[in-house]
Design a protein around this motif. Structure first.
Motif, PDB file in Angstrom:
ATOM      1  N   HIS A   5       3.497  31.834  30.538  1.00  0.00           N
ATOM      2  CA  HIS A   5       3.174  33.249  30.688  1.00  0.00           C
ATOM      3  C   HIS A   5       1.806  33.449  31.333  1.00  0.00           C
ATOM      4  CE1 HIS A   5       6.731  34.528  28.610  1.00  0.00           C
ATOM      5  NE2 HIS A   5       6.452  33.750  27.582  1.00  0.00           N
ATOM      6  N   LEU A   6       0.860  32.584  30.991  1.00  0.00           N
ATOM      7  CA  LEU A   6      -0.463  32.679  31.597  1.00  0.00           C
ATOM      8  C   LEU A   6      -0.414  32.359  33.089  1.00  0.00           C
ATOM      9  CD1 LEU A   6      -3.462  33.144  31.201  1.00  0.00           C
ATOM     10  CD2 LEU A   6      -3.690  30.729  30.640  1.00  0.00           C
ATOM     11  N   GLY A  65       5.739  41.507  33.503  1.00  0.00           N
ATOM     12  CA  GLY A  65       6.725  40.685  32.811  1.00  0.00           C
ATOM     13  C   GLY A  65       6.084  39.563  32.015  1.00  0.00           C
ATOM     14  N   SER A  66       5.055  38.943  32.567  1.00  0.00           N
ATOM     15  CA  SER A  66       4.389  37.863  31.836  1.00  0.00           C
ATOM     16  C   SER A  66       3.621  38.412  30.636  1.00  0.00           C
ATOM     17  CB  SER A  66       3.453  37.091  32.757  1.00  0.00           C
ATOM     18  OG  SER A  66       2.352  37.883  33.131  1.00  0.00           O
ATOM     19  N   CYS A  67       3.012  39.573  30.781  1.00  0.00           N
ATOM     20  CA  CYS A  67       2.321  40.188  29.636  1.00  0.00           C
ATOM     21  C   CYS A  67       3.315  40.552  28.545  1.00  0.00           C
ATOM     22  CB  CYS A  67       1.548  41.421  30.081  1.00  0.00           C
ATOM     23  SG  CYS A  67       0.115  41.043  31.094  1.00  0.00           S
ATOM     24  N   MET A  70       4.338  37.404  26.806  1.00  0.00           N
ATOM     25  CA  MET A  70       3.267  36.900  25.937  1.00  0.00           C
ATOM     26  C   MET A  70       3.190  37.704  24.647  1.00  0.00           C
ATOM     27  SD  MET A  70       0.999  34.671  25.450  1.00  0.00           S
ATOM     28  CE  MET A  70       0.224  33.908  26.840  1.00  0.00           C
ATOM     29  N   VAL A  71       3.337  39.014  24.729  1.00  0.00           N
ATOM     30  CA  VAL A  71       3.325  39.851  23.526  1.00  0.00           C
ATOM     31  C   VAL A  71       4.479  39.475  22.612  1.00  0.00           C
ATOM     32  CG1 VAL A  71       3.654  42.226  22.707  1.00  0.00           C
ATOM     33  CG2 VAL A  71       2.032  41.756  24.550  1.00  0.00           C
ATOM     34  N   ARG A  72       5.671  39.294  23.196  1.00  0.00           N
ATOM     35  CA  ARG A  72       6.828  38.908  22.377  1.00  0.00           C
ATOM     36  C   ARG A  72       6.613  37.540  21.750  1.00  0.00           C
ATOM     37  NH1 ARG A  72      11.771  41.143  22.207  1.00  0.00           N
ATOM     38  NH2 ARG A  72      12.700  39.072  22.258  1.00  0.00           N
ATOM     39  N   LEU A  73       5.980  36.633  22.486  1.00  0.00           N
ATOM     40  CA  LEU A  73       5.713  35.303  21.962  1.00  0.00           C
ATOM     41  C   LEU A  73       4.731  35.367  20.781  1.00  0.00           C
ATOM     42  CD1 LEU A  73       6.187  32.220  22.455  1.00  0.00           C
ATOM     43  CD2 LEU A  73       4.113  32.290  23.842  1.00  0.00           C
TER      44      LEU A  73
END
Length: 77
Positions: A5-6, A65-67, A70-73
């Motif tokens: 994600h990063l 999408g990556s943010c 990351m939030v879901r993770l």
């Protein structure tokens, strides 16, 4: 997974910056690269001026999408 994600966030930021600064390899790649390079394929469809917007919007969507991922993770989902 956080590294993925990063890295996608960094790619999104670079695409937005490349669209804004009109980096030639993103906004006007060689037409022969259309078989293996997505930006060159999009360049066959859009003008160079429109490719600045397409590249920036593509980068924005990848970044969002990556943010979101990351939030879901971090929420454990």
């Amino acid at each position: 997974m956080a590294g993925l994600h990063l890295s996608l966030a960094v790619i999104g930021l670079l695409l937005m910056l490349g669209g804004y600064l009109d980096w030639e390899f993103l906004t006007d790649p060689p037409k022969l690269m259309a078989i293996c390079y997505s930006q060159a394929f999009l360049r066959l469809i859009f003008s160079r001026h429109a490719m600045r917007w397409v590249t920036a919007i593509e980068g924005f969507l990848i970044f969002i999408g990556s943010c979101w991922g990351m939030v879901r993770l971090l929420q454990g989902g």
